[in-house]
Design an enzyme around this catalytic site. Structure first.
Site, short mmCIF file in Angstrom:
data_model
loop_
_atom_site.label_atom_id
_atom_site.label_comp_id
_atom_site.label_asym_id
_atom_site.label_seq_id
_atom_site.Cartn_x
_atom_site.Cartn_y
_atom_site.Cartn_z
N GLY A 20 87.24 9.12 -17.91
CA GLY A 20 87.72 10.80 -17.73
C GLY A 20 89.63 10.28 -16.78
O GLY A 20 89.71 11.70 -18.41
N CYS A 47 82.45 3.56 -16.08
CA CYS A 47 81.54 2.29 -17.12
C CYS A 47 82.58 0.78 -17.06
O CYS A 47 81.48 -0.02 -17.20
CB CYS A 47 82.15 3.12 -18.33
SG CYS A 47 82.79 2.77 -20.31
N ILE A 190 68.64 4.04 -16.66
CA ILE A 190 68.98 2.87 -15.90
C ILE A 190 67.70 1.68 -15.37
O ILE A 190 68.02 0.36 -15.94
CB ILE A 190 69.73 3.39 -14.57
CG1 ILE A 190 71.75 3.71 -15.09
CG2 ILE A 190 70.56 1.81 -13.77
CD1 ILE A 190 72.46 4.38 -13.90
N ASP A 313 81.39 12.81 -14.46
CA ASP A 313 80.26 13.05 -14.30
C ASP A 313 80.24 14.27 -12.96
O ASP A 313 79.20 13.95 -12.68
CB ASP A 313 79.60 11.83 -13.54
CG ASP A 313 79.32 10.69 -14.85
OD1 ASP A 313 79.57 11.60 -15.72
OD2 ASP A 313 78.91 9.44 -15.06
N ALA A 351 72.30 6.76 -26.29
CA ALA A 351 71.93 5.17 -26.50
C ALA A 351 71.47 4.79 -24.85
O ALA A 351 71.73 4.74 -24.31
CB ALA A 351 72.62 4.44 -27.89
N HIS A 448 70.10 -2.36 -49.58
CA HIS A 448 69.49 -2.90 -49.06
C HIS A 448 69.43 -4.20 -49.34
O HIS A 448 70.39 -4.61 -49.97
CB HIS A 448 68.57 -2.19 -50.46
CG HIS A 448 67.20 -3.19 -50.86
ND1 HIS A 448 65.97 -2.97 -50.36
CD2 HIS A 448 67.09 -4.77 -51.24
CE1 HIS A 448 64.84 -3.45 -50.06
NE2 HIS A 448 65.33 -4.77 -50.53
P1 NDP Z 1 68.17 9.45 -14.78
O1 NDP Z 1 68.01 11.35 -14.07
O2 NDP Z 1 68.12 9.35 -16.64
O3 NDP Z 1 66.78 8.13 -14.56
C1 NDP Z 1 65.94 8.64 -13.60
C2 NDP Z 1 64.62 8.59 -12.97
O4 NDP Z 1 64.53 8.15 -11.53
C3 NDP Z 1 64.00 8.79 -13.57
O5 NDP Z 1 62.76 8.81 -14.36
C4 NDP Z 1 63.33 10.47 -12.60
O6 NDP Z 1 61.65 10.53 -12.57
C5 NDP Z 1 63.05 9.31 -12.05
N1 NDP Z 1 63.35 9.51 -10.51
C6 NDP Z 1 63.90 10.12 -9.64
N2 NDP Z 1 63.47 10.69 -7.85
C7 NDP Z 1 63.33 10.53 -8.03
C8 NDP Z 1 62.11 9.55 -6.57
N3 NDP Z 1 62.41 9.85 -5.62
N4 NDP Z 1 60.84 8.66 -7.05
C9 NDP Z 1 60.95 8.14 -8.30
N5 NDP Z 1 61.28 8.51 -9.06
C10 NDP Z 1 62.34 9.21 -9.59
O7 NDP Z 1 68.98 8.09 -14.08
P2 NDP Z 1 69.44 6.90 -14.33
O8 NDP Z 1 69.78 6.79 -13.00
O9 NDP Z 1 68.77 6.27 -15.06
O10 NDP Z 1 71.58 7.12 -15.22
C11 NDP Z 1 71.98 8.01 -14.17
C12 NDP Z 1 73.09 9.20 -15.99
O11 NDP Z 1 73.68 7.78 -15.92
C13 NDP Z 1 71.98 9.12 -16.63
O12 NDP Z 1 71.71 10.77 -17.26
C14 NDP Z 1 73.27 9.02 -18.16
O13 NDP Z 1 73.68 10.04 -18.07
C15 NDP Z 1 74.07 8.20 -17.33
N6 NDP Z 1 73.70 6.74 -18.13
C16 NDP Z 1 73.92 6.76 -19.13
C17 NDP Z 1 73.68 5.13 -20.50
C18 NDP Z 1 73.46 5.42 -20.95
O14 NDP Z 1 74.29 5.99 -21.92
N7 NDP Z 1 72.90 4.02 -22.39
C19 NDP Z 1 72.90 3.92 -19.39
C20 NDP Z 1 72.87 4.25 -17.97
C21 NDP Z 1 73.60 5.95 -17.11
P3 NDP Z 1 61.09 11.85 -13.57
O15 NDP Z 1 62.08 11.67 -14.92
O16 NDP Z 1 59.86 12.45 -13.34
O17 NDP Z 1 62.87 13.12 -12.77
#
Ligand code: NDP
Length: 460
Positions: A20, A47, A190, A313, A351, A448
């Site tokens: 950004g 990124c 992630i 972010d 994605a 196709h």
């Molecule tokens: P997410 O918010 O996608 O996922 C976090 C995960 O951790 C969820 O499953 C959550 O569970 C779990 N969680 C949170 N706290 C705890 C805890 N205390 N104990 C156990 N499990 C827990 O975060 P990420 O870190 O994966 O990614 C962050 C952001 O980065 C994404 O939201 C996205 O915006 C961006 N990103 C985008 C990508 C892409 O475009 N391909 C790739 C990587 C990151 P619950 O669902 O139950 O809350």
């Protein structure tokens, strides 16, 4: 048009050289603004340095496992009995070298754009002044007529005993060796992406998900499809499992779950979300309001202080690179280019580069039902074995799904799980953004044989 500024005075001061910040700085400079960008780390941000780019390269590296395994079914036989073996350190080194190349490229882009890079960490002194301290401890004061905060986010360690023993995603890119067994905590972007990468590179992966399924918030059927395929592919996904503590266990670690189960492993990846990186900014000195650890902004990216803006972010809206870039450019176009525009945060495609890949634009079936009721929504789906697997006779089925509003026939959501899902949904996002109906999809001639043709041949 901005007036010429004195030394250390800038029309625009950008804090953070990630997606950004870089986009905004270069665009503002292209309109003639005098711009400086402050960065304490390498240029490129999450990124480029420790996110999308190196992650995608690792995904490609991991995918070779399946391609090589399937090669004999397509008539390719190893010349030597031992064939190929995976050497993760070699892959990681190649990825780091590519990141270095991109970093240098970004330095060049800034130079060409006429943006001054000020190395060091920035901290507000007052609402127009930022003090920057570099790695040698030397300081400099910069004054900005406007200031843009684009400092991004950082991974969050959950409140677990021993959480410091685990890795966050940043750490994985620096690994020199991979252990035999890794526990991945989390079910989001992630966690799923790294579970696939590590598994593809030959690591035994146990994924601990506290909810009932992975990828909460995505279309439930699509997420379940990914989960089934990950499990079938050999990842041990344990849902409804809450992490309790991480402990040292001889040479390795053990992850204890809340229900008392112990998982011995060589490393624990904590992929439990990210949070705006506000530490050290001294926002209070500028009077910028922070709510729930994020900087709220208006539709023109302005914070509660009218000449201080924020993108990406750190605002914790949609934390995706293209969104941050568009926010940065919209700010610069509006402020310096006399081209006022606002970012459309609706219909942002996304994605997950898990294996298999999930991509999506628009509403999930659940969200569409919530908004339009069960009579108001029609779902079309195709689930089949793609031709790439016809000879190998193994691998996950693909899923393509359209969520349609009955009253208007408009496609509200388009979801896909399978190879190249992100590439395909990127194109579908144009149609969905234009308000295409199911009839528009049906009217489109199929290409196709492809997987994506199913989007235009699905039964009505
Ligand atoms: P997410 O918010 O996608 O996922 C976090 C995960 O951790 C969820 O499953 C959550 O569970 C779990 N969680 C949170 N706290 C705890 C805890 N205390 N104990 C156990 N499990 C827990 O975060 P990420 O870190 O994966 O990614 C962050 C952001 O980065 C994404 O939201 C996205 O915006 C961006 N990103 C985008 C990508 C892409 O475009 N391909 C790739 C990587 C990151 P619950 O669902 O139950 O809350």
């Amino acid at each position: 048009m901005p007036t010429p500024a004195a030394p250390d005075h800038f029309d625009l001061l950008v804090i953070g050289a990630g997606s950004g910040g870089l986009a905004a700085a270069k665009r503002a400079a292209s309109y003639g603004a005098k711009v400086a960008i402050v960065e304490g780390d390498r240029v490129g941000g999450t990124c480029v340095i420790r996110g999308c780019v190196p992650k995608k390269l690792l995904v490609y590296g991991a995918a070779y496992r399946q391609w090589l395994a399937d090669a004999p079914s397509h008539g390719w036989l190893p010349l030597q009995a031992e064939g190929l073996r995976c050497d993760p350190p070699r892959l990681f080194a190649a990825v780091r070298a590519e990141v270095d190349r991109l970093h240098d490229l970004h330095l060049g882009f800034l130079k060409t754009a006429g943006v001054e890079l000020v190395p060091g960490w920035g901290r507000f002194v007052d609402e127009h002044t930022v003090a920057v301290t570099d790695s040698r401890g030397e300081g400099r004061r910069l004054r900005g007529e406007r200031i843009l905060i684009a400092v991004g986010g950082r991974p969050v360690r959950p409140p677990l005993a021993g959480a410091d023993l685990g890795w966050v995603s940043d750490d994985l890119f620096e690994l020199r060796e991979l252990p035999q067994r890794v526990a991945v905590v989390g079910g989001g972007f992630i966690a799923c992406e790294f579970a696939g990468i590590l598994h593809g590179l030959g690591v035994e992966v146990i994924q601990i998900v506290r909810g009932e399924r992975i990828l909460r918030g995505f279309d439930a059927e699509a997420a379940a499809h990914v989960q089934e395929a990950m499990v079938a592919g050999g990842i041990d996904v344990r849902t409804s499992t809450v992490p309790g503590a991480i402990e040292r266990d001889g040479e390795g670690l053990s992850l204890r779950t809340a229900s008392g189960e112990t998982i011995g492993c060589g490393g624990v990846l904590l992929a439990t979300g990210r949070r705006p990186f506000l530490e050290g900014l001294h926002l209070e000195a500028a009077g910028v309001q922070v709510v729930d650890r994020r900087i709220p902004v208006d539709p023109d990216q302005a914070t509660t202080v009218s000449h201080i803006f924020a993108v990406g972010d750190v605002t914790d809206r949609i934390n995706l690179t293209p969104v941050a870039i568009d926010e940065g450019r919209a700010f610069a176009d509006s402020t310096y280019g006399n081209l006022p525009r606002r970012v459309n945060h609706d219909l942002v495609a996304s994605a997950v580069f898990s294996q298999p890949e999930l991509a999506t634009v628009g509403l999930s079936e659940e969200e569409a039902l919530r908004r339009h009721g069960s009579e108001g929504v029609r779902v079309h789906r195709a689930r089949f074995r793609p031709m790439t697997q016809a000879l190998a006779k193994r691998g996950p089925a693909v899923l393509l799904k359209l969520v349609v509003e009955v009253a208007s026939d408009r496609v509200l959501g388009c979801h896909m799980v399978g190879d190249h899902a992100a590439e395909i949904i990127q194109m579908a996002a144009i149609a969905v953004g234009m308000g295409a109906t199911k009839a528009d999809f049906d009217r489109t001639m199929a290409l196709h044989p492809t997987v994506a043709e199913e989007f235009v041949t699905m039964a009505s």
